[in-house]
Design an enzyme around this catalytic site. Sequence first.
Site, PDB file in Angstrom:
ATOM      1  CB  SER A 130      -6.711  -6.038   6.232  1.00 43.14           C
ATOM      2  OG  SER A 130      -5.793  -5.217   6.933  1.00 43.14           O
ATOM      3  CE  LYS A 184      -5.189  -8.510   4.368  1.00 36.95           C
ATOM      4  NZ  LYS A 184      -3.914  -9.297   4.652  1.00 36.95           N
ATOM      5  CG  HIS A 187      -4.207  -3.771   2.820  1.00 41.77           C
ATOM      6  ND1 HIS A 187      -3.387  -4.383   3.644  1.00 41.77           N
ATOM      7  CD2 HIS A 187      -5.000  -2.966   3.442  1.00 41.77           C
ATOM      8  CE1 HIS A 187      -3.954  -4.155   4.906  1.00 41.77           C
ATOM      9  NE2 HIS A 187      -4.844  -3.098   4.807  1.00 41.77           N
ATOM     10  CG  ASN A 188      -0.839  -7.590   3.601  1.00 44.78           C
ATOM     11  OD1 ASN A 188      -1.794  -6.848   3.947  1.00 44.78           O
ATOM     12  ND2 ASN A 188      -0.600  -8.771   4.022  1.00 44.78           N
ATOM     13  CD  GLU A 191       0.353  -4.341   7.211  1.00 43.75           C
ATOM     14  OE1 GLU A 191       1.002  -4.917   7.680  1.00 43.75           O
ATOM     15  OE2 GLU A 191      -0.867  -4.257   6.905  1.00 43.75           O
TER      16      GLU A 191
END
Length: 482
Positions: A130, A184, A187-188, A191
């Site tokens: 990232s 990940k 995480h997105n 986001e």
Amino acid sequence: MTARAQIGVTGLAVMGRNLARNFARHGYTVAVHNRSYAKTQSLVEEAGHEGDFVPSESMADFVASLERPRKVVIMVKAGAATDAVIDELLPLLSEGDIVVDAGNAHFPDTIRREEALRARGLHFVGTGVSGGEEGALLGPSIMPGGTRESYESLGPILEAISAKVDGTPCCTYVGPNGAGHFVKMVHNGIEYADMQLIAEAYDLLKQGLGASAAEIGQIFAEWNSGDLESFLIEITADVLQHVDAETGSAFVDIVLDQAEQKGTGRWTVQNGLDLGVPITGIAEATFARALSGSVPQREAGRAALPAHTQSWDVGADDASRARFVEDVRLALYASKVVAYSQGFDQIAAASAENGWDIDRGAMARIWRGGCIIRARFLNRITEAYERDANLPLLLADEYFTNAVGNGLAAWRRVVAGAAQNGVPTPAFSSSLAYYDGVRAERLPAALIQAQRDFFGAHTYRRTDRDGTFHTQWSADRTEQEA
């Protein structure tokens, strides 16, 4: 070809190119390869002064240029393109070699690939990266999965090129097979929620204050010096103060209000449903993007749907306007905490289901730098999991309980005001509803379970004794133990 490269990158679009440059800048000899050799040549011509590159036109020469155990980083489009590169690599690799997929792969694909390569004596490392193209070059947050054995060899290289916060690398071993790409993905998803919440805060300030984009940008710049300090707040202030060169208008006002997505948010929501984890903030953010692109529906809604809103009056004097700005700031912070709390719950649930043993505190620590959601309060999340690695709810940590509690009245005022004035705040509103739901002494789910027993004999449990029961609704309504 003499084997002298310590690591190789195949796939030299912007992210792959910058990652290769990052390796070279840190003193590693980097083998580079691309399906189109012109891209390989241009990288060496333009960035050759930054370090030692070994270009290859063929995949065979590329693999031959790598020291053993070979470390190959794949930076191509997720899906079929990744599988095609793996298929091309496999005949050329030897037992113990390491294949790293650093793209945004769907974690079930990573699990499948890891199992297939392990059967051939190879290590497959699904790795979340990232930070965008700038992070890839200057230091990203890196989330590698796979075997611990592969991390012993690969980890020092990845840690070297990662972002650093207080001297600590923003890279750590996440867990087996698909764990890195799963983290990940979440995480997105966070986001998505973070960006939607910021957009809603902007809209509230615009609607409530009648402020210009530049004025709101200045508010965000001020917020970035406090608890809300983060990469996303920082760039929001920059974007809002940017002026379109062609029209002289605020840049944000000439951008079409249809937000696109590449799929990681959708994957996160689908997985949350599979796990039964309520990630409502992430879900509403994902659906908000879908709604923004629902052009026919929006056109029909604008033409036909009444508003019946009140006239929003936050007060004309400076003190009243300042109070409103502070209310929005507090509501934004509280809603962001909910989004992160839900994301970490999802990581815990998936870790338990898959046997990954993911350290949530370590994930917060490596997200402090390099990545898109890097923020000051990730330090607080790291500390919370250091106090209790098995914390069942991030919101229940004393720091976050107090921080959110201090802004609760403001949060309620903002959500109520938005509803009364017809300003859509799906992420703010759903986050508050989650907060109230998770703290409630008793939920109306009791009625839902009773309804399920009525029409489908799905049974229920009682509050006063153990066991599972069913009521004979269509007969004499006596209760029997199921």
